[in-house]
Motif scaffolding. Structure first.
Motif, PDB file in Angstrom:
ATOM      1  N   MET A   1       0.846  -1.173   0.000  1.00  0.00           N
ATOM      2  CA  MET A   1       0.000   0.000   0.000  1.00  0.00           C
ATOM      3  C   MET A   1       0.891   1.234   0.000  1.00  0.00           C
ATOM      4  N   PRO A   2       0.870   1.994  -1.031  1.00  0.00           N
ATOM      5  CA  PRO A   2       1.735   3.157  -1.131  1.00  0.00           C
ATOM      6  C   PRO A   2       1.442   4.170  -0.033  1.00  0.00           C
ATOM      7  N   GLY A   3       2.509   4.762   0.466  1.00  0.00           N
ATOM      8  CA  GLY A   3       2.371   5.832   1.449  1.00  0.00           C
ATOM      9  C   GLY A   3       2.222   5.351   2.884  1.00  0.00           C
ATOM     10  N   ILE A   4       1.903   4.074   3.106  1.00  0.00           N
ATOM     11  CA  ILE A   4       1.769   3.547   4.460  1.00  0.00           C
ATOM     12  C   ILE A   4       3.066   2.825   4.801  1.00  0.00           C
ATOM     13  N   PRO A   5       3.746   3.257   5.874  1.00  0.00           N
ATOM     14  CA  PRO A   5       5.002   2.587   6.220  1.00  0.00           C
ATOM     15  C   PRO A   5       4.755   1.136   6.647  1.00  0.00           C
ATOM     16  N   VAL A   6       5.674   0.272   6.277  1.00  0.00           N
ATOM     17  CA  VAL A   6       5.594  -1.138   6.631  1.00  0.00           C
ATOM     18  C   VAL A   6       6.355  -1.339   7.937  1.00  0.00           C
ATOM     19  N   HIS A   7       5.699  -1.998   8.896  1.00  0.00           N
ATOM     20  CA  HIS A   7       6.333  -2.341  10.164  1.00  0.00           C
ATOM     21  C   HIS A   7       6.228  -3.847  10.329  1.00  0.00           C
ATOM     22  N   SER A   8       7.291  -4.455  10.808  1.00  0.00           N
ATOM     23  CA  SER A   8       7.248  -5.891  11.024  1.00  0.00           C
ATOM     24  C   SER A   8       8.193  -6.270  12.150  1.00  0.00           C
ATOM     25  N   PHE A   9       7.917  -7.407  12.750  1.00  0.00           N
ATOM     26  CA  PHE A   9       8.836  -7.978  13.730  1.00  0.00           C
ATOM     27  C   PHE A   9       8.666  -9.482  13.747  1.00  0.00           C
ATOM     28  N   THR A  10       9.664 -10.167  14.293  1.00  0.00           N
ATOM     29  CA  THR A  10       9.716 -11.619  14.265  1.00  0.00           C
ATOM     30  C   THR A  10      10.123 -12.155  15.630  1.00  0.00           C
ATOM     31  N   LEU A  11       9.519 -13.268  16.012  1.00  0.00           N
ATOM     32  CA  LEU A  11       9.889 -14.019  17.206  1.00  0.00           C
ATOM     33  C   LEU A  11      10.406 -15.366  16.737  1.00  0.00           C
ATOM     34  N   LYS A  12      11.648 -15.699  17.111  1.00  0.00           N
ATOM     35  CA  LYS A  12      12.208 -16.992  16.739  1.00  0.00           C
ATOM     36  C   LYS A  12      12.569 -17.750  18.005  1.00  0.00           C
ATOM     37  N   GLY A  13      12.197 -19.029  18.023  1.00  0.00           N
ATOM     38  CA  GLY A  13      12.531 -19.884  19.151  1.00  0.00           C
ATOM     39  C   GLY A  13      13.725 -20.757  18.836  1.00  0.00           C
ATOM     40  N   ASN A  14      14.392 -21.234  19.883  1.00  0.00           N
ATOM     41  CA  ASN A  14      15.497 -22.182  19.693  1.00  0.00           C
ATOM     42  C   ASN A  14      14.967 -23.572  19.399  1.00  0.00           C
ATOM     43  N   GLY A  15      13.683 -23.756  19.625  1.00  0.00           N
ATOM     44  CA  GLY A  15      12.987 -25.005  19.344  1.00  0.00           C
ATOM     45  C   GLY A  15      11.543 -24.650  19.073  1.00  0.00           C
ATOM     46  N   LEU A  16      10.656 -25.601  19.316  1.00  0.00           N
ATOM     47  CA  LEU A  16       9.230 -25.326  19.146  1.00  0.00           C
ATOM     48  C   LEU A  16       8.744 -24.441  20.293  1.00  0.00           C
ATOM     49  N   VAL A  17       7.955 -23.440  19.962  1.00  0.00           N
ATOM     50  CA  VAL A  17       7.403 -22.509  20.947  1.00  0.00           C
ATOM     51  C   VAL A  17       5.899 -22.744  21.007  1.00  0.00           C
ATOM     52  N   PHE A  18       5.381 -23.009  22.208  1.00  0.00           N
ATOM     53  CA  PHE A  18       3.958 -23.314  22.359  1.00  0.00           C
ATOM     54  C   PHE A  18       3.155 -22.135  22.877  1.00  0.00           C
ATOM     55  N   VAL A  19       3.830 -21.108  23.388  1.00  0.00           N
ATOM     56  CA  VAL A  19       3.172 -19.869  23.807  1.00  0.00           C
ATOM     57  C   VAL A  19       3.900 -18.732  23.110  1.00  0.00           C
ATOM     58  N   LEU A  20       3.219 -18.045  22.194  1.00  0.00           N
ATOM     59  CA  LEU A  20       3.833 -16.963  21.441  1.00  0.00           C
ATOM     60  C   LEU A  20       3.676 -15.670  22.234  1.00  0.00           C
ATOM     61  N   SER A  21       4.778 -15.157  22.754  1.00  0.00           N
ATOM     62  CA  SER A  21       4.721 -13.897  23.493  1.00  0.00           C
ATOM     63  C   SER A  21       5.846 -12.983  23.038  1.00  0.00           C
ATOM     64  N   THR A  22       5.527 -11.703  22.966  1.00  0.00           N
ATOM     65  CA  THR A  22       6.500 -10.705  22.543  1.00  0.00           C
ATOM     66  C   THR A  22       6.503  -9.551  23.543  1.00  0.00           C
ATOM     67  N   PRO A  23       7.634  -8.859  23.652  1.00  0.00           N
ATOM     68  CA  PRO A  23       7.657  -7.679  24.520  1.00  0.00           C
ATOM     69  C   PRO A  23       6.835  -6.551  23.910  1.00  0.00           C
ATOM     70  N   LEU A  24       6.212  -5.751  24.762  1.00  0.00           N
ATOM     71  CA  LEU A  24       5.492  -4.583  24.305  1.00  0.00           C
ATOM     72  C   LEU A  24       5.333  -3.619  25.461  1.00  0.00           C
ATOM     73  N   GLU A  25       4.941  -2.417  25.121  1.00  0.00           N
ATOM     74  CA  GLU A  25       4.617  -1.404  26.122  1.00  0.00           C
ATOM     75  C   GLU A  25       3.168  -0.996  25.901  1.00  0.00           C
ATOM     76  N   ILE A  26       2.497  -0.695  26.996  1.00  0.00           N
ATOM     77  CA  ILE A  26       1.095  -0.286  26.934  1.00  0.00           C
ATOM     78  C   ILE A  26       0.997   1.112  27.521  1.00  0.00           C
ATOM     79  N   SER A  27       0.164   1.953  26.907  1.00  0.00           N
ATOM     80  CA  SER A  27      -0.073   3.292  27.442  1.00  0.00           C
ATOM     81  C   SER A  27      -1.546   3.633  27.314  1.00  0.00           C
ATOM     82  N   ASP A  28      -1.977   4.604  28.117  1.00  0.00           N
ATOM     83  CA  ASP A  28      -3.317   5.174  27.997  1.00  0.00           C
ATOM     84  C   ASP A  28      -3.337   5.996  26.709  1.00  0.00           C
ATOM     85  N   ILE A  29      -4.430   5.944  25.975  1.00  0.00           N
ATOM     86  CA  ILE A  29      -4.532   6.730  24.738  1.00  0.00           C
ATOM     87  C   ILE A  29      -4.277   8.215  25.007  1.00  0.00           C
ATOM     88  N   ASN A  30      -4.708   8.693  26.157  1.00  0.00           N
ATOM     89  CA  ASN A  30      -4.562  10.116  26.475  1.00  0.00           C
ATOM     90  C   ASN A  30      -3.210  10.469  27.080  1.00  0.00           C
TER      91      ASN A  30
END
Length: 183
Positions: A1-30
């Motif tokens: 989609m032109p004009g919209i920046p592409v953002h991506s990230f990847t989680l890789k395990g050393n083996g099989l991963v059964f719970v997919l979790s990634t770091p993130l930060e949460i904030s109040d919209i305001n």
């Protein structure tokens, strides 16, 4: 989609991963500058995002509504909702209107549901018994392993090429004739 920046990230395990979790930060919209660092579990079985009481208390969030939700263990449960931002890597922030208050496993402050996953491309592979989960926003093309069982996903970058340069999706076409066609 032109004009919209592409953002991506990847989680890789050393083996099989059964719970997919990634770091993130949460904030109040305001108050987007006041952030709470945690991990989020990616759950394709959840229709919406869930945050814990710990997140609510840490950010002093104010309820913005009430919703009735169904979970694996409860039906028609009434809960309060909050308007939040989810801040991922790659400068990606997603605004969530009506994140539900709920319980998640210890050490996890957020359950990331289909309201987020449907905003882009989400893929999980387990090649050579190593899990790789990747998420990209916005969606750029369909990945269909049945139609293309040996599909190799092209490498995409956040940088937009010049109009006459090759498209960064790997198609071999000039950007202006591929992902930059409508730009």
């Amino acid at each position: 989609m032109p004009g919209i920046p592409v953002h991506s990230f990847t989680l890789k395990g050393n083996g099989l991963v059964f719970v997919l979790s990634t770091p993130l930060e949460i904030s109040d919209i305001n108050s987007p500058g006041n952030k709470f660092s945690t991990r989020g579990i990616w759950d394709t079985g959840a229709s919406g995002t869930v945050i814990t009481q710990e997140v609510v208390d840490a950010l002093k969030l104010k309820p913005t509504g009430i919703a009735t939700v169904n979970t694996a263990s409860e039906s028609n449960k009434r809960t309060v909702t909050f308007d939040i931002n989810l801040h991922f890597s790659s400068n990606l922030t997603i605004r969530i209107i009506k994140a539900n208050l709920g319980k998640v496993i210890p050490g996890i402050g957020c359950l990331i549901g289909m309201d987020v996953i449907c905003l882009g491309d989400f893929s999980i592979t387990n090649h050579q018994q190593k899990t790789c989960m990747t998420f990209r926003i916005p969606s750029l093309h369909e990945i269909d392993y049945r139609k293309n069982p040996t599909l190799k996903i092209p490498f995409m970058t956040d940088e937009v090429p010049e109009r006459n340069e090759p498209c960064n999706c790997g198609s071999g076409k000039k950007y202006k004739n591929c992902h930059g066609k409508n730009g």
